[in-house]
Design a protein around this motif. Sequence first.
Motif, PDB file in Angstrom:
ATOM      1  N   LYS A 130       0.830  -1.209   0.000  1.00 16.17           N
ATOM      2  CA  LYS A 130       0.000   0.000   0.000  1.00 16.17           C
ATOM      3  C   LYS A 130       0.862   1.257   0.000  1.00 16.17           C
ATOM      4  CE  LYS A 130      -2.825  -1.019   3.456  1.00 16.17           C
ATOM      5  NZ  LYS A 130      -4.002  -1.044   4.363  1.00 16.17           N
ATOM      6  N   LYS A 131       1.917   1.247   0.797  1.00 19.46           N
ATOM      7  CA  LYS A 131       2.788   2.425   0.869  1.00 19.46           C
ATOM      8  C   LYS A 131       3.412   2.730  -0.497  1.00 19.46           C
ATOM      9  CE  LYS A 131       6.869   4.264   3.147  1.00 19.46           C
ATOM     10  NZ  LYS A 131       8.015   3.991   3.993  1.00 19.46           N
ATOM     11  N   ASP A 177       0.667   3.706  -3.105  1.00 17.96           N
ATOM     12  CA  ASP A 177       0.167   5.066  -2.859  1.00 17.96           C
ATOM     13  C   ASP A 177       1.160   6.119  -3.335  1.00 17.96           C
ATOM     14  OD1 ASP A 177      -2.229   4.124  -1.829  1.00 17.96           O
ATOM     15  OD2 ASP A 177      -1.636   4.395   0.275  1.00 17.96           O
ATOM     16  N   GLU A 225       0.498   8.679  -6.360  1.00 21.49           N
ATOM     17  CA  GLU A 225       0.600  10.117  -6.098  1.00 21.49           C
ATOM     18  C   GLU A 225       1.438  10.787  -7.184  1.00 21.49           C
ATOM     19  OE1 GLU A 225       2.699  12.839  -2.729  1.00 21.49           O
ATOM     20  OE2 GLU A 225       1.386  11.245  -1.986  1.00 21.49           O
ATOM     21  N   ARG A 270      -4.130  -1.742  -5.879  1.00 23.94           N
ATOM     22  CA  ARG A 270      -4.392  -0.942  -4.670  1.00 23.94           C
ATOM     23  C   ARG A 270      -5.843  -1.101  -4.237  1.00 23.94           C
ATOM     24  NH1 ARG A 270      -5.200   0.462  -0.505  1.00 23.94           N
ATOM     25  NH2 ARG A 270      -4.528   2.324   0.612  1.00 23.94           N
ATOM     26  N   THR A 324     -12.783   3.307  -0.644  1.00 21.98           N
ATOM     27  CA  THR A 324     -11.450   3.537  -1.204  1.00 21.98           C
ATOM     28  C   THR A 324     -11.241   2.674  -2.443  1.00 21.98           C
ATOM     29  OG1 THR A 324     -10.566   4.104   0.956  1.00 21.98           O
ATOM     30  CG2 THR A 324      -8.968   3.408  -0.704  1.00 21.98           C
ATOM     31  N   HIS A 346     -10.426   3.942  -6.365  1.00 24.40           N
ATOM     32  CA  HIS A 346      -9.291   3.493  -7.177  1.00 24.40           C
ATOM     33  C   HIS A 346      -9.768   2.856  -8.473  1.00 24.40           C
ATOM     34  CE1 HIS A 346      -5.847   4.445  -4.688  1.00 24.40           C
ATOM     35  NE2 HIS A 346      -6.466   3.950  -3.635  1.00 24.40           N
TER      36      HIS A 346
END
Length: 168
Positions: A71-72, A75, A79, A91, A103, A107
Amino acid sequence: DEAYTIIRTTLDVAPKTELWMNLGEIELRRGRLAAARDAFRTVVDRESGNDRALAALGLTAAQLGDRVAAKKALDQALENNGTLFEARVVRAQLAIADGETTTALQHLQRALQVRPDDPWATGWQGIAYLGAGNLGAASDRLGAAVRAGRTTFSLPYAEVLRRQGRAT
């Protein structure tokens, strides 16, 4: 194996970012997920804003079951570049697994802006709608994915039809 050997040898002489990306892709094809993750992480360490490397790192982490790292990285990649289709869908899958259907739907809507008729993203959108309790939208999206040949969505589609009293 030959490509792996050539890239490893070249990296000893010229450790370029693109070669590390190529190594990661080769490791994926070889089924060596941890080695692929390490190659993609090397690229991210060298170029923290490299959206391709971040996406690849996130996708590989997801395959390894490291949802937090996935996820990190995803994301961060999204971004930097919101049009990364596969990163968006994966995601969303992670959000569904965490019970975050809103969420996930966000996405998937963004992914479907990039590829409007993609049956993979459409099927996952159906799964997200199912999780949100929207059986009509779930039936529509899952049915579309199944009709497009995505049989992996057949069971959730059958479940939606059953819940709607339309199972045959």
